[in-house]
Design a protein around this motif. Structure first.
Motif, PDB file in Angstrom:
ATOM      1  N   LEU A  98       0.854  -1.190   0.000  1.00 52.94           N
ATOM      2  CA  LEU A  98       0.000   0.000   0.000  1.00 52.94           C
ATOM      3  C   LEU A  98       0.888   1.237   0.000  1.00 52.94           C
ATOM      4  CD1 LEU A  98      -2.675  -1.019   2.667  1.00 52.94           C
ATOM      5  CD2 LEU A  98      -2.844  -1.206   0.185  1.00 52.94           C
ATOM      6  N   SER A  99       0.384   2.289  -0.627  1.00 51.41           N
ATOM      7  CA  SER A  99       1.111   3.560  -0.673  1.00 51.41           C
ATOM      8  C   SER A  99       0.087   4.677  -0.796  1.00 51.41           C
ATOM      9  CB  SER A  99       2.059   3.587  -1.875  1.00 51.41           C
ATOM     10  OG  SER A  99       1.316   3.548  -3.081  1.00 51.41           O
ATOM     11  N   GLU A 100       0.546   5.924  -0.830  1.00 48.88           N
ATOM     12  CA  GLU A 100      -0.371   7.052  -1.009  1.00 48.88           C
ATOM     13  C   GLU A 100      -1.091   6.951  -2.348  1.00 48.88           C
ATOM     14  OE1 GLU A 100       1.128  10.960  -0.246  1.00 48.88           O
ATOM     15  OE2 GLU A 100       2.192  10.294   1.556  1.00 48.88           O
ATOM     16  N   GLN A 101      -0.445   6.395  -3.364  1.00 42.82           N
ATOM     17  CA  GLN A 101      -1.056   6.230  -4.674  1.00 42.82           C
ATOM     18  C   GLN A 101      -2.061   5.078  -4.690  1.00 42.82           C
ATOM     19  OE1 GLN A 101       2.363   6.324  -4.223  1.00 42.82           O
ATOM     20  NE2 GLN A 101       2.457   8.511  -4.694  1.00 42.82           N
ATOM     21  N   ALA A 102      -1.851   4.069  -3.906  1.00 41.38           N
ATOM     22  CA  ALA A 102      -2.737   2.902  -3.808  1.00 41.38           C
ATOM     23  C   ALA A 102      -2.962   2.603  -2.326  1.00 41.38           C
ATOM     24  CB  ALA A 102      -2.106   1.718  -4.522  1.00 41.38           C
ATOM     25  N   PRO A 103      -3.827   3.392  -1.650  1.00 44.58           N
ATOM     26  CA  PRO A 103      -3.975   3.268  -0.200  1.00 44.58           C
ATOM     27  C   PRO A 103      -4.933   2.172   0.274  1.00 44.58           C
ATOM     28  CG  PRO A 103      -5.274   5.097  -0.987  1.00 44.58           C
ATOM     29  CD  PRO A 103      -4.542   4.547  -2.175  1.00 44.58           C
ATOM     30  N   GLU A 104      -5.560   1.441  -0.644  1.00 48.71           N
ATOM     31  CA  GLU A 104      -6.518   0.408  -0.245  1.00 48.71           C
ATOM     32  C   GLU A 104      -6.370  -0.839  -1.104  1.00 48.71           C
ATOM     33  OE1 GLU A 104     -10.456   1.954  -0.534  1.00 48.71           O
ATOM     34  OE2 GLU A 104     -10.171   3.366   1.105  1.00 48.71           O
ATOM     35  N   ARG A 105      -6.778  -1.944  -0.520  1.00 44.68           N
ATOM     36  CA  ARG A 105      -6.863  -3.194  -1.284  1.00 44.68           C
ATOM     37  C   ARG A 105      -8.009  -3.997  -0.709  1.00 44.68           C
ATOM     38  NH1 ARG A 105      -2.335  -7.387  -2.483  1.00 44.68           N
ATOM     39  NH2 ARG A 105      -3.589  -9.034  -3.387  1.00 44.68           N
ATOM     40  N   ASN A 106      -8.935  -4.385  -1.582  1.00 44.89           N
ATOM     41  CA  ASN A 106     -10.090  -5.173  -1.175  1.00 44.89           C
ATOM     42  C   ASN A 106      -9.900  -6.637  -1.581  1.00 44.89           C
ATOM     43  OD1 ASN A 106     -11.400  -2.867  -0.195  1.00 44.89           O
ATOM     44  ND2 ASN A 106     -12.176  -2.391  -2.225  1.00 44.89           N
ATOM     45  N   ASP A 107     -10.691  -7.490  -0.976  1.00 49.80           N
ATOM     46  CA  ASP A 107     -10.686  -8.922  -1.280  1.00 49.80           C
ATOM     47  C   ASP A 107      -9.311  -9.559  -1.106  1.00 49.80           C
ATOM     48  OD1 ASP A 107     -13.413  -8.786  -1.846  1.00 49.80           O
ATOM     49  OD2 ASP A 107     -13.025  -8.262  -3.935  1.00 49.80           O
ATOM     50  N   LEU A 108      -8.662  -9.214  -0.030  1.00 48.58           N
ATOM     51  CA  LEU A 108      -7.365  -9.754   0.336  1.00 48.58           C
ATOM     52  C   LEU A 108      -7.569 -11.170   0.877  1.00 48.58           C
ATOM     53  CD1 LEU A 108      -4.390  -8.826   0.726  1.00 48.58           C
ATOM     54  CD2 LEU A 108      -5.044  -8.150   3.020  1.00 48.58           C
ATOM     55  N   ILE A 109      -6.736 -12.115   0.448  1.00 49.89           N
ATOM     56  CA  ILE A 109      -6.852 -13.499   0.917  1.00 49.89           C
ATOM     57  C   ILE A 109      -5.814 -13.741   2.003  1.00 49.89           C
ATOM     58  CG2 ILE A 109      -6.764 -15.929   0.274  1.00 49.89           C
ATOM     59  CD1 ILE A 109      -7.579 -15.083  -2.554  1.00 49.89           C
ATOM     60  N   ILE A 110      -6.298 -14.270   3.121  1.00 50.61           N
ATOM     61  CA  ILE A 110      -5.483 -14.493   4.317  1.00 50.61           C
ATOM     62  C   ILE A 110      -5.691 -15.947   4.746  1.00 50.61           C
ATOM     63  CG2 ILE A 110      -5.134 -13.726   6.705  1.00 50.61           C
ATOM     64  CD1 ILE A 110      -6.738 -11.150   5.796  1.00 50.61           C
ATOM     65  N   HIS A 111      -4.659 -16.571   5.293  1.00 48.72           N
ATOM     66  CA  HIS A 111      -4.831 -17.936   5.798  1.00 48.72           C
ATOM     67  C   HIS A 111      -4.208 -18.067   7.185  1.00 48.72           C
ATOM     68  CE1 HIS A 111      -0.709 -19.637   5.234  1.00 48.72           C
ATOM     69  NE2 HIS A 111      -0.603 -18.610   4.420  1.00 48.72           N
ATOM     70  N   PRO A 112      -4.750 -18.988   7.993  1.00 50.09           N
ATOM     71  CA  PRO A 112      -4.213 -19.177   9.344  1.00 50.09           C
ATOM     72  C   PRO A 112      -2.889 -19.930   9.313  1.00 50.09           C
ATOM     73  CG  PRO A 112      -5.953 -20.754   8.936  1.00 50.09           C
ATOM     74  CD  PRO A 112      -5.900 -19.847   7.736  1.00 50.09           C
ATOM     75  N   VAL A 113      -2.083 -19.705  10.338  1.00 50.72           N
ATOM     76  CA  VAL A 113      -0.844 -20.448  10.522  1.00 50.72           C
ATOM     77  C   VAL A 113      -0.822 -20.993  11.946  1.00 50.72           C
ATOM     78  CG1 VAL A 113       0.483 -19.202   8.776  1.00 50.72           C
ATOM     79  CG2 VAL A 113       0.442 -18.342  11.097  1.00 50.72           C
ATOM     80  N   ALA A 114      -0.109 -22.069  12.128  1.00 46.46           N
ATOM     81  CA  ALA A 114      -0.044 -22.714  13.443  1.00 46.46           C
ATOM     82  C   ALA A 114       1.248 -22.333  14.155  1.00 46.46           C
ATOM     83  CB  ALA A 114      -0.112 -24.226  13.256  1.00 46.46           C
ATOM     84  N   ASP A 115       1.336 -22.731  15.388  1.00 43.70           N
ATOM     85  CA  ASP A 115       2.543 -22.603  16.201  1.00 43.70           C
ATOM     86  C   ASP A 115       2.925 -21.171  16.541  1.00 43.70           C
ATOM     87  OD1 ASP A 115       2.725 -25.365  16.135  1.00 43.70           O
ATOM     88  OD2 ASP A 115       3.993 -25.343  14.348  1.00 43.70           O
ATOM     89  N   GLY A 116       1.957 -20.282  16.636  1.00 44.06           N
ATOM     90  CA  GLY A 116       2.236 -18.920  17.070  1.00 44.06           C
ATOM     91  C   GLY A 116       1.858 -18.760  18.528  1.00 44.06           C
ATOM     92  N   ASP A 117       1.668 -17.519  18.932  1.00 45.39           N
ATOM     93  CA  ASP A 117       1.288 -17.281  20.318  1.00 45.39           C
ATOM     94  C   ASP A 117      -0.142 -16.744  20.437  1.00 45.39           C
ATOM     95  OD1 ASP A 117       1.841 -14.839  19.215  1.00 45.39           O
ATOM     96  OD2 ASP A 117       3.078 -14.121  20.861  1.00 45.39           O
ATOM     97  N   ALA A 118      -0.978 -17.055  19.446  1.00 47.38           N
ATOM     98  CA  ALA A 118      -2.378 -16.637  19.486  1.00 47.38           C
ATOM     99  C   ALA A 118      -3.131 -17.464  20.525  1.00 47.38           C
ATOM    100  CB  ALA A 118      -3.022 -16.809  18.115  1.00 47.38           C
TER     101      ALA A 118
END
Length: 183
Positions: free
Chosen positions: A43-63
């Motif tokens: 992201l930058s001032e020219q492109a300050p947003e992004r929609n429909d971002l794909i995220i996935h869970p990961v294991a072995d963290g401190d959540a």
């Protein structure tokens, strides 16, 4: 003696983070899960947003909790000063147990919080804000999550196939064609 062991076992099970159990995927409000983006987010001032971002869970963290291994969340990201504000709207998860699988799909309200506890991720340097798939961050649920299990057409087909195989109607193996060379 047996009653004591059963009580200890039940207490241990209740203390474990909640995952997909039977017909509902449940997590409490304020639960945290470790996640990563699938693709590089810039992201930058020219492109300050992004929609429909794909995220996935990961294991072995401190959540505090974990999502099933096979899960994707859809979210939006925006630039806010020197932080990336990331929120989610939906998720789809598949929980597997051997050859059985359960599908959960629905809405989720969660936001990314940095290690300093503030909303948004401090991922900006020299005006460029970037998250890579290698960077793990946490999402915090804004409210309880309770998503009912969805119909799984593949499971129904597999069940029908197993029943047919049990009745001797398994998929036939084609006979080997005779070798034209006589070998």
């Amino acid at each position: 003696m047996i009653k004591t062991h059963a009580t200890v076992l039940m207490a241990a099970m209740l203390a474990m983070p909640t995952l997909a159990m039977s017909d509902t995927l449940e997590l409490p409000a304020d639960a945290t899960v470790d996640v990563q983006v699938i693709d590089v987010l810039t992201l930058s001032e020219q492109a300050p947003e992004r929609n429909d971002l794909i995220i996935h869970p990961v294991a072995d963290g401190d959540a505090s909790h974990a999502l099933p291994e096979y899960c994707v969340l859809i979210g939006d990201a925006s630039l806010e000063g020197e932080r990336i504000r990331l929120t989610t709207q939906s998720l789809t998860c598949i929980e597997t147990d051997g050859s059985e699988s359960e599908i959960y799909s629905g809405e989720v309200s969660a936001a990314a919080y940095d290690s300093d506890g503030d909303f948004g991720l401090a991922a900006c340097q020299d005006g460029n804000c970037r998250l890579t798939p290698e960077q793990t961050f946490q999402l915090r649920l804004a409210s309880d999550l309770a998503i009912e299990q969805q119909d799984n057409p593949a499971a129904k087909i597999n069940e029908q196939r197993r029943q047919a195989e049990g009745e001797g109607v398994a998929n036939p193996i084609p006979a080997q064609a005779p070798d034209p060379d006589g070998d």
